[in-house]
Structures are given as C-alpha cells and as structure tokens.
Motif scaffolding. Structure first.
Motif, mmCIF file in Angstrom:
data_model
loop_
_atom_site.group_PDB
_atom_site.id
_atom_site.type_symbol
_atom_site.label_atom_id
_atom_site.label_comp_id
_atom_site.label_asym_id
_atom_site.label_seq_id
_atom_site.Cartn_x
_atom_site.Cartn_y
_atom_site.Cartn_z
ATOM 1 N N GLN A 38 6.273 4.594 11.767
ATOM 2 C CA GLN A 38 7.420 4.123 10.864
ATOM 3 C C GLN A 38 7.175 2.885 10.619
ATOM 4 N N GLU A 39 6.660 2.168 11.812
ATOM 5 C CA GLU A 39 6.546 0.427 11.848
ATOM 6 C C GLU A 39 5.332 0.329 10.584
ATOM 7 N N PHE A 40 4.308 1.093 10.780
ATOM 8 C CA PHE A 40 3.074 0.961 9.860
ATOM 9 C C PHE A 40 3.583 1.050 8.424
ATOM 10 N N GLU A 41 4.357 2.091 8.150
ATOM 11 C CA GLU A 41 4.842 2.386 6.725
ATOM 12 C C GLU A 41 5.791 1.169 6.138
ATOM 13 N N SER A 42 6.554 0.715 6.971
ATOM 14 C CA SER A 42 7.546 -0.281 6.870
ATOM 15 C C SER A 42 6.676 -1.516 6.497
ATOM 16 N N ARG A 43 5.735 -2.026 7.477
ATOM 17 C CA ARG A 43 4.965 -3.221 7.223
ATOM 18 C C ARG A 43 4.161 -3.276 6.255
ATOM 19 N N THR A 44 3.854 -2.065 5.442
ATOM 20 C CA THR A 44 2.963 -2.026 4.505
ATOM 21 C C THR A 44 3.589 -1.796 3.008
ATOM 22 N N GLY A 45 4.868 -1.857 3.250
ATOM 23 C CA GLY A 45 5.770 -1.783 2.110
ATOM 24 C C GLY A 45 6.096 -0.268 1.644
ATOM 25 N N GLU A 46 5.766 0.661 2.561
ATOM 26 C CA GLU A 46 5.605 2.143 2.364
ATOM 27 C C GLU A 46 4.641 2.533 1.116
ATOM 28 N N VAL A 47 3.634 1.592 0.963
ATOM 29 C CA VAL A 47 2.659 1.947 -0.012
ATOM 30 C C VAL A 47 1.545 2.905 0.251
ATOM 31 N N TRP A 48 1.402 2.981 1.668
ATOM 32 C CA TRP A 48 0.438 3.853 2.400
ATOM 33 C C TRP A 48 1.118 4.770 3.249
ATOM 34 N N PRO A 49 1.595 5.787 2.939
ATOM 35 C CA PRO A 49 2.461 6.826 3.657
ATOM 36 C C PRO A 49 1.005 7.318 4.693
ATOM 37 N N LEU A 50 1.404 7.467 6.084
ATOM 38 C CA LEU A 50 0.737 7.776 7.105
ATOM 39 C C LEU A 50 1.085 8.928 7.711
ATOM 40 N N ASN A 51 0.215 10.135 7.564
ATOM 41 C CA ASN A 51 0.799 11.368 8.328
ATOM 42 C C ASN A 51 0.905 11.321 10.022
ATOM 43 N N LYS A 88 7.493 -8.145 -9.159
ATOM 44 C CA LYS A 88 7.382 -9.282 -8.418
ATOM 45 C C LYS A 88 8.498 -10.128 -8.473
ATOM 46 N N GLY A 89 9.169 -9.958 -9.604
ATOM 47 C CA GLY A 89 10.413 -10.902 -9.946
ATOM 48 C C GLY A 89 11.538 -10.505 -9.236
ATOM 49 N N GLU A 90 11.396 -9.173 -8.894
ATOM 50 C CA GLU A 90 12.566 -8.465 -7.997
ATOM 51 C C GLU A 90 12.454 -8.747 -6.332
ATOM 52 N N ILE A 91 11.329 -9.337 -5.868
ATOM 53 C CA ILE A 91 11.139 -9.150 -4.817
ATOM 54 C C ILE A 91 11.867 -10.540 -3.933
ATOM 55 N N GLU A 142 10.615 -10.728 1.714
ATOM 56 C CA GLU A 142 9.922 -9.290 1.559
ATOM 57 C C GLU A 142 8.169 -9.737 1.307
ATOM 58 N N VAL A 143 7.877 -10.569 2.346
ATOM 59 C CA VAL A 143 6.452 -11.302 2.123
ATOM 60 C C VAL A 143 5.569 -9.917 2.106
ATOM 61 N N GLU A 144 5.664 -9.019 2.939
ATOM 62 C CA GLU A 144 4.526 -7.711 2.902
ATOM 63 C C GLU A 144 4.544 -7.340 1.291
ATOM 64 N N LEU A 145 5.696 -6.879 1.056
ATOM 65 C CA LEU A 145 5.966 -6.419 -0.232
ATOM 66 C C LEU A 145 4.986 -7.091 -1.631
ATOM 67 N N ALA A 146 5.500 -8.534 -1.284
ATOM 68 C CA ALA A 146 4.731 -9.630 -2.235
ATOM 69 C C ALA A 146 3.512 -9.710 -2.072
ATOM 70 N N LEU A 147 2.877 -9.474 -0.801
ATOM 71 C CA LEU A 147 1.328 -9.607 -0.758
ATOM 72 C C LEU A 147 0.721 -8.222 -1.483
ATOM 73 N N ILE A 148 1.068 -7.202 -1.219
ATOM 74 C CA ILE A 148 0.658 -6.239 -1.682
ATOM 75 C C ILE A 148 0.781 -6.015 -3.280
ATOM 76 N N VAL A 149 1.881 -6.604 -3.885
ATOM 77 C CA VAL A 149 2.014 -6.563 -5.222
ATOM 78 C C VAL A 149 1.040 -7.803 -5.758
ATOM 79 N N ASP A 150 0.947 -9.005 -5.190
ATOM 80 C CA ASP A 150 -0.014 -9.844 -5.554
ATOM 81 C C ASP A 150 -1.520 -9.264 -5.478
ATOM 82 N N SER A 151 -1.979 -8.280 -4.429
ATOM 83 C CA SER A 151 -3.185 -8.025 -4.409
ATOM 84 C C SER A 151 -3.275 -6.902 -5.711
ATOM 85 N N GLU A 152 -2.489 -6.272 -6.122
ATOM 86 C CA GLU A 152 -2.653 -5.162 -6.853
ATOM 87 C C GLU A 152 -2.896 -5.883 -8.308
ATOM 88 N N LEU A 153 -1.905 -6.979 -8.363
ATOM 89 C CA LEU A 153 -2.117 -7.703 -9.782
ATOM 90 C C LEU A 153 -3.285 -8.242 -9.962
#
Length: 194
Positions: free
Chosen positions: A23-36, A132-135, A139-150
């Motif tokens: 749960q913490e892994f998924e929460s920290r990675t913005g739930e972008v990488w689901p973990l089994n 990104k405009g809605e972050i 929500e630093v983790e999500l912002a970092l993921i979005v920046d990386s993808e951009l």
C-alpha cells in the motif's frame, strides 16, 4: 525499477507488514506502478534469505509477519541510492523499430508516419500538462512522476523531429541496396557505452 530496493527504502522508516509495504509503495509512486502482493512477499523472502531484512515470525513471508531492515539492508539501500544506473543498450523501442522497418517497406510515407506518432505524443503531453496544473503543492510524488513523463515524451518528440530531418537529408538509395549490417551497427553503439 527495483522493487527490492523500494521495499528496503520503505522498511528504513521502521518495521512493516507485507500488505502495508504494498500500500505504501503504491501510495508513494502516485499509484502509477501497481504492485502485486505476491511479488511483495516473494521479494521479502529473498531479502530475508539474503540477510537484508528480518521478520518477527521466521515461518515464511506471510500477512502476519512484520519485516524490519537489517544493517546489511541499510548498507545495500545506501549503495543502491548512490550508484548511478548503468547506461544499457538501447531498449527494443517499438517506435524505433517501426521506423527502421518502415524505411524498407515500399510505399510507406515516412513523414506521414512520423507525423502520426508526433500527434499522438503531443496529445499525451497536453494531457500530462493539464494534470500537472491540477496537482496540489503537497503532491510532490505525483508532480515528479508527471514531470518525468513530460520530459520522456518530449525527448521522443525531439527524436521524431531529428529522425524526420535526417530522413529528408538521406540520399536516395537504389532499389535492392542492402541496409547496413545490424551487427556492425550494434558493435558501434556498444562502443559508445564503454
């Protein structure tokens, strides 16, 4: 991505259950990488086997076990964090492969092909920019993921632009000419990584 090291990082904060780690892994990675959850417990078993974590109940990795990082685990985590990733051979990027193959397919309009992919990527960039405009500021983790993808998508668009320019400057090849040896190209690219 190293699940092993991500779990060690979470355990560096204190002992945790396997489900809690997931749960913490998924929460920290913005739930972008689901973990089994099975992957979590398999990884925890290996970490315990390698002496990088201990569990309260050594009867095997299970939901009631609490895991804690060992000193060896802390050392491993520190080493991983400080070690730059290897420059690896180029991945089998589907877009690169499509372009290389399309160059030899009769009747393919390469500029049109590049433009179709460029449009798709620009649309994805617009969606990420909107997100990104809605972050929120917290929500630093999500912002970092979005920046990386951009940045990743922007790099692909730049590559498409470069490929387009290169193809326009390419001398016409007579029919029947063989493409350069793939093995020779591979050796030249491998030489760059040394």
């Amino acid at each position: 991505m190293s699940i092993r090291h991500a779990l060690l990082a979470l355990l560096s904060e204190g002992p945790k259950y396997g489900l809690q780690l997931r749960q913490e892994f998924e929460s920290r990675t913005g739930e972008v990488w689901p973990l089994n959850v099975g992957q979590v417990y398999t990884t925890l078993q290996r970490l315990e086997r390698d002496g990088l974590v201990d569990s309260e109940n050594s009867g095997g990795a299970g939901p009631q076990n609490v895991f804690a990082i060992t000193q060896s685990g802390s050392d491993e985590l520190t080493e991983w964090l400080r070690t730059p990733p290897d420059v690896v051979p180029p991945p089998r990027d589907e877009l690169v492969i499509k372009l290389l193959v399309a160059m030899r397919v009769p009747g393919v309009d390469l500029p049109d092909l590049l433009q179709a992919h460029r449009r798709h990527l620009v649309q994805a960039m617009q969606e990420y920019t909107h997100l990104k405009g809605e972050i929120a500021d917290d929500e630093v983790e999500l912002a970092l993921i979005v920046d990386s993808e951009l940045f990743r998508i922007e790099a692909i668009v730049r590559w498409l632009d470069t490929a387009d320019a290169r193809l326009k400057r390419r001398p016409a090849q007579p029919t029947g000419d063989k493409p350069p040896s793939v093995a020779r190209l591979g050796r030249r690219i491998a030489g760059v990584r040394r």
